[in-house]
Design a protein around this motif. Structure first.
Motif, PDB file in Angstrom:
ATOM      1  N   GLU A 123       0.830  -1.208   0.000  1.00 49.08           N
ATOM      2  CA  GLU A 123       0.000   0.000   0.000  1.00 49.08           C
ATOM      3  C   GLU A 123       0.862   1.254   0.000  1.00 49.08           C
ATOM      4  OE1 GLU A 123      -3.818   1.895   2.432  1.00 49.08           O
ATOM      5  OE2 GLU A 123      -2.821   0.074   3.161  1.00 49.08           O
ATOM      6  N   GLU A 124       1.988   1.206   0.706  1.00 51.34           N
ATOM      7  CA  GLU A 124       2.872   2.362   0.774  1.00 51.34           C
ATOM      8  C   GLU A 124       3.645   2.555  -0.531  1.00 51.34           C
ATOM      9  OE1 GLU A 124       6.244   4.231   3.816  1.00 51.34           O
ATOM     10  OE2 GLU A 124       5.249   2.326   4.285  1.00 51.34           O
ATOM     11  N   LEU A 125       4.033   1.461  -1.166  1.00 43.13           N
ATOM     12  CA  LEU A 125       4.904   1.549  -2.341  1.00 43.13           C
ATOM     13  C   LEU A 125       4.152   1.629  -3.663  1.00 43.13           C
ATOM     14  CD1 LEU A 125       7.519  -1.120  -1.228  1.00 43.13           C
ATOM     15  CD2 LEU A 125       7.958   1.335  -1.475  1.00 43.13           C
ATOM     16  N   ALA A 126       2.923   1.166  -3.709  1.00 43.83           N
ATOM     17  CA  ALA A 126       2.192   1.106  -4.976  1.00 43.83           C
ATOM     18  C   ALA A 126       2.071   2.461  -5.671  1.00 43.83           C
ATOM     19  CB  ALA A 126       0.817   0.484  -4.759  1.00 43.83           C
ATOM     20  N   PRO A 127       1.768   3.552  -4.958  1.00 45.40           N
ATOM     21  CA  PRO A 127       1.673   4.826  -5.672  1.00 45.40           C
ATOM     22  C   PRO A 127       2.976   5.225  -6.352  1.00 45.40           C
ATOM     23  CG  PRO A 127       0.626   4.986  -3.524  1.00 45.40           C
ATOM     24  CD  PRO A 127       1.369   3.688  -3.538  1.00 45.40           C
ATOM     25  N   GLU A 128       4.109   4.940  -5.718  1.00 40.65           N
ATOM     26  CA  GLU A 128       5.396   5.294  -6.309  1.00 40.65           C
ATOM     27  C   GLU A 128       5.719   4.396  -7.496  1.00 40.65           C
ATOM     28  OE1 GLU A 128       8.476   5.984  -3.355  1.00 40.65           O
ATOM     29  OE2 GLU A 128       6.903   6.233  -1.840  1.00 40.65           O
ATOM     30  N   ALA A 129       5.365   3.110  -7.385  1.00 44.42           N
ATOM     31  CA  ALA A 129       5.572   2.213  -8.525  1.00 44.42           C
ATOM     32  C   ALA A 129       4.704   2.633  -9.702  1.00 44.42           C
ATOM     33  CB  ALA A 129       5.253   0.778  -8.107  1.00 44.42           C
ATOM     34  N   SER A 130       3.468   2.982  -9.420  1.00 49.09           N
ATOM     35  CA  SER A 130       2.562   3.409 -10.482  1.00 49.09           C
ATOM     36  C   SER A 130       3.083   4.653 -11.186  1.00 49.09           C
ATOM     37  CB  SER A 130       1.172   3.676  -9.902  1.00 49.09           C
ATOM     38  OG  SER A 130       0.285   4.128 -10.900  1.00 49.09           O
ATOM     39  N   ALA A 131       3.558   5.613 -10.416  1.00 51.09           N
ATOM     40  CA  ALA A 131       4.078   6.848 -10.999  1.00 51.09           C
ATOM     41  C   ALA A 131       5.300   6.589 -11.867  1.00 51.09           C
ATOM     42  CB  ALA A 131       4.415   7.840  -9.886  1.00 51.09           C
ATOM     43  N   ALA A 132       6.078   5.572 -11.512  1.00 52.08           N
ATOM     44  CA  ALA A 132       7.293   5.246 -12.266  1.00 52.08           C
ATOM     45  C   ALA A 132       7.033   4.282 -13.415  1.00 52.08           C
ATOM     46  CB  ALA A 132       8.334   4.643 -11.320  1.00 52.08           C
ATOM     47  N   GLY A 133       5.805   3.760 -13.528  1.00 52.53           N
ATOM     48  CA  GLY A 133       5.501   2.793 -14.565  1.00 52.53           C
ATOM     49  C   GLY A 133       6.088   1.430 -14.301  1.00 52.53           C
ATOM     50  N   VAL A 134       6.243   1.090 -13.035  1.00 53.12           N
ATOM     51  CA  VAL A 134       6.866  -0.170 -12.631  1.00 53.12           C
ATOM     52  C   VAL A 134       5.814  -1.122 -12.064  1.00 53.12           C
ATOM     53  CG1 VAL A 134       8.460  -1.224 -10.955  1.00 53.12           C
ATOM     54  CG2 VAL A 134       9.137   0.833 -12.217  1.00 53.12           C
ATOM     55  N   THR A 135       5.917  -2.397 -12.410  1.00 59.62           N
ATOM     56  CA  THR A 135       5.070  -3.433 -11.831  1.00 59.62           C
ATOM     57  C   THR A 135       5.817  -4.131 -10.706  1.00 59.62           C
ATOM     58  OG1 THR A 135       3.978  -3.839 -13.954  1.00 59.62           O
ATOM     59  CG2 THR A 135       3.756  -5.534 -12.266  1.00 59.62           C
ATOM     60  N   LEU A 136       5.222  -4.143  -9.523  1.00 65.61           N
ATOM     61  CA  LEU A 136       5.752  -4.890  -8.386  1.00 65.61           C
ATOM     62  C   LEU A 136       5.244  -6.322  -8.500  1.00 65.61           C
ATOM     63  CD1 LEU A 136       4.999  -2.259  -5.584  1.00 65.61           C
ATOM     64  CD2 LEU A 136       7.116  -2.541  -6.899  1.00 65.61           C
ATOM     65  N   ALA A 137       6.143  -7.268  -8.701  1.00 66.51           N
ATOM     66  CA  ALA A 137       5.751  -8.654  -8.973  1.00 66.51           C
ATOM     67  C   ALA A 137       6.016  -9.512  -7.747  1.00 66.51           C
ATOM     68  CB  ALA A 137       6.508  -9.187 -10.177  1.00 66.51           C
ATOM     69  N   ILE A 138       4.969  -9.787  -6.968  1.00 62.96           N
ATOM     70  CA  ILE A 138       5.098 -10.592  -5.760  1.00 62.96           C
ATOM     71  C   ILE A 138       5.421 -12.026  -6.153  1.00 62.96           C
ATOM     72  CG2 ILE A 138       3.957 -11.349  -3.648  1.00 62.96           C
ATOM     73  CD1 ILE A 138       1.866  -9.068  -4.211  1.00 62.96           C
ATOM     74  N   GLU A 139       6.501 -12.557  -5.601  1.00 61.10           N
ATOM     75  CA  GLU A 139       6.883 -13.931  -5.913  1.00 61.10           C
ATOM     76  C   GLU A 139       6.603 -14.837  -4.728  1.00 61.10           C
ATOM     77  OE1 GLU A 139      10.526 -16.645  -7.688  1.00 61.10           O
ATOM     78  OE2 GLU A 139      10.949 -14.586  -7.073  1.00 61.10           O
ATOM     79  N   PRO A 140       5.618 -15.735  -4.843  1.00 67.82           N
ATOM     80  CA  PRO A 140       5.449 -16.724  -3.779  1.00 67.82           C
ATOM     81  C   PRO A 140       6.590 -17.724  -3.829  1.00 67.82           C
ATOM     82  CG  PRO A 140       3.942 -17.187  -5.596  1.00 67.82           C
ATOM     83  CD  PRO A 140       4.640 -15.900  -5.932  1.00 67.82           C
ATOM     84  N   LEU A 141       7.137 -18.056  -2.668  1.00 62.56           N
ATOM     85  CA  LEU A 141       8.213 -19.035  -2.568  1.00 62.56           C
ATOM     86  C   LEU A 141       7.690 -20.313  -1.919  1.00 62.56           C
ATOM     87  CD1 LEU A 141       9.978 -16.607  -3.350  1.00 62.56           C
ATOM     88  CD2 LEU A 141      11.585 -17.282  -1.570  1.00 62.56           C
ATOM     89  N   HIS A 142       8.326 -21.415  -2.250  1.00 64.09           N
ATOM     90  CA  HIS A 142       7.954 -22.710  -1.673  1.00 64.09           C
ATOM     91  C   HIS A 142       7.854 -22.597  -0.150  1.00 64.09           C
ATOM     92  CE1 HIS A 142       8.319 -26.933  -0.481  1.00 64.09           C
ATOM     93  NE2 HIS A 142       7.960 -27.253  -1.711  1.00 64.09           N
ATOM     94  N   PRO A 143       6.905 -23.303   0.464  1.00 66.55           N
ATOM     95  CA  PRO A 143       6.712 -23.172   1.919  1.00 66.55           C
ATOM     96  C   PRO A 143       7.952 -23.453   2.763  1.00 66.55           C
ATOM     97  CG  PRO A 143       4.856 -24.324   0.950  1.00 66.55           C
ATOM     98  CD  PRO A 143       5.865 -24.164  -0.143  1.00 66.55           C
TER      99      PRO A 143
END
Length: 294
Positions: A132-152
């Motif tokens: 929530e804190e970083l999304a506005p800055e990523a959006s303004a920069a045209g960057v996609t934040l790609a959450i990577e799920p890792l094996h348990p």
């Protein structure tokens, strides 16, 4: 012989190569795309790296990695959030310097449980807060934040996000262009819900990166280094790749391998072997879509 046009090598696969050497190795082997890591870039400096990357003619598939923001509020969390902000800026700059079809995708690894904590739900909630804190800055920069799920098996020390469903639920409040997911075969192949969740990710437009490598047992003592070339283990690349293709993903497919024997091999040899393994195990299940046409 050229590599498959949608094949990207994540430079973590040739860990001991310098930034310049990795670009040389991949262009010499006929690759068109690369997944970069922040540490080799930091060694040469961002501005020189941008100039050299632009000259290479390679596309950017992803920048690895940031995240690691599961700690409670305090100086360490503020430092982590600031580091993510820098990573967002770097991702935008590198995508701009890359060849046509480059994607401004920053891979996020959530982070594990804070030391002394067993509050898994609280740690996951803090991932949501960070997004929530970083999304506005990523959006303004045209960057996609790609959450990577890792094996348990990495939940305690690396990523409290373990399934594609968890990653998609975290991404859901945000625009798909700003927060997406990384689908990595090593981490999600075992999940009984993986195929419907890949379909969900496609319907929501959230697949920002597709990464491939294989799973083979026994795992080494350091389970971080248990990745193998596609086709050398037990993962069903036909079903997973076909599902990702059916979801509408048309971008680069990134091979990311952490394996000491592969790291110890000459980088040029690894580049050739990776292209051959990809051609045999993954490419037959890809469509004709090209990353630069997506």
């Amino acid at each position: 012989m050229s590599a498959h046009p949608r094949l990207s090598m994540n430079v973590g696969t040739i860990k001991h190569a310098s930034f310049d050497e990795s670009l040389r190795v991949l262009t010499s082997a006929g690759y068109e795309s690369v997944g970069l890591w922040r540490e080799p870039i930091a060694e040469v400096g961002l501005k020189p790296a941008l100039k050299r990357f632009r000259a290479s003619g390679l596309r950017l598939s992803t920048l690895c990695r940031q995240g690691f923001f599961t700690m409670r509020e305090g100086p360490a969390r503020r430092a982590s959030i600031d580091e993510n902000r820098r990573a967002i800026e770097e991702t935008a700059a590198l995508a701009d310097a890359g060849a046509t079809g480059s994607r401004a995708v920053l891979v996020l690894v959530a982070g594990g449980l804070p030391e002394g904590s067993n509050d898994l739900l609280g740690a996951r909630a803090r991932v949501a807060d960070a997004l929530e804190e970083l999304a506005p800055e990523a959006s303004a920069a045209g960057v996609t934040l790609a959450i990577e799920p890792l094996h348990p098996m990495y939940a305690s020390d690396r990523a409290v996000v373990s399934t594609l469903k968890q990653a998609l639920d975290l991404a859901a409040p945000f625009d798909a262009a700003t927060v997406g997911v990384t689908v990595d075969t090593f981490h999600i192949w075992w999940d009984p819900e993986v195929l419907p969740q890949i379909a969900r990710a496609g319907a929501e437009g959230r697949i920002a990166s597709y990464q491939v490598c294989d799973w083979k047992t026994p795992l080494p003592a350091d389970v971080l280094l248990g990745r193998h070339q596609p086709g050398d283990g037990v993962i069903d690349f036909a079903s997973l790749t076909s599902a990702v293709e059916a979801s509408g993903y048309a971008g680069d497919v990134e091979v990311e391998i952490f394996n000491q024997q592969i790291w110890d091999a000459p980088s040029d040899e690894t580049a050739r072997r990776t292209a051959a393994a990809f051609a045999a195990a993954v490419a037959p299940h890809l469509g004709e879509a090209r990353a630069d046409a997506a």
